[in-house]
Design an enzyme around this catalytic site. Structure first.
Site: not given
Length: 213
Positions: A121, A139
């Site tokens: 991420k 997320d």
């Protein structure tokens, strides 16, 4: 309607709804975004921006962070939470950037994820927003909204990333993630999502959902 076709229609609507969609961490270069993203784990972007305003005045290069005093750095980033681990990750991360990459934040997923404290991420946030590459950063908001839209089924963010690659047009990956985040924050919230006023409710298979998922 095919899932990919529906995804394009959803993204078109979200693009109109959130013309200001963007990464909400303040940064001026790849290093600042990397540090801010590490600090943003389990912390709001707003609080991180308050902390980094002074932090980035003091530490301007990877070498500055690499030679920082651990306890001093911990105190400087304390408001972001989990500051012991974050400080250690920042020091180790920046030391490797100095040693292996001549002080420059690398530009590939493989090299970024080899840095301490950097997962897919974080790496994708750097690639998409500091280096202009198309990347999908998953997320909690992207995960929740993509589940509700029927774009992803996995609970593993890394697997969701690959599921979304099959649904969203590659040329829209980075911006689509910002749009999904904004939508998740403002409308498609974890609790009490605003389904009746949602701009994409006619294209959502979970219309009227009240569960957290």
């Amino acid at each position: 309607m095919k899932l990919t076709e529906r995804a394009v229609k959803v993204l078109d609507l979200l693009e109109k709804e959130y013309p200001d969609a963007r990464v909400t961490l303040d940064f001026k270069d790849p290093l600042q975004l990397l540090i801010a993203t590490i600090l943003a784990a389990q912390c709001t972007d707003e609080r991180v921006n308050i902390v980094t305003k002074d932090l980035f005045q003091k530490y301007r290069r990877a070498a500055d962070f690499a030679r920082a005093d651990l306890q001093t750095l911990e105190e400087e980033i304390r408001p972001t939470g989990f500051y012991h681990n974050k400080a250690k990750s920042i020091l180790a991360c920046c030391q490797k950037i100095v040693d292996k990459f001549n002080g420059q934040v690398p530009q590939t997923l493989e090299e970024l994820t080899a840095l301490s404290g950097v997962g897919r991420k974080t790496a994708n946030i750097i690639l998409g927003n500091a280096y202009g590459q198309q990347a999908i950063a998953v997320d909690t908001h992207v995960k929740r909204v993509s589940h509700r839209l029927g774009w992803a089924k996995s609970d593993d963010p890394n697997k969701i990333e690959f599921e979304l690659m099959e649904v969203m047009p590659r040329g829209r990956w980075t911006m689509a993630c910002h749009q999904l985040v904004f939508h998740g924050r403002r409308v498609c919230t974890a609790k009490n999502p605003q389904c009746p006023t949602c701009p994409v409710n006619k294209l959502c298979p979970k219309i009227g959902v009240t569960a957290k998922k």
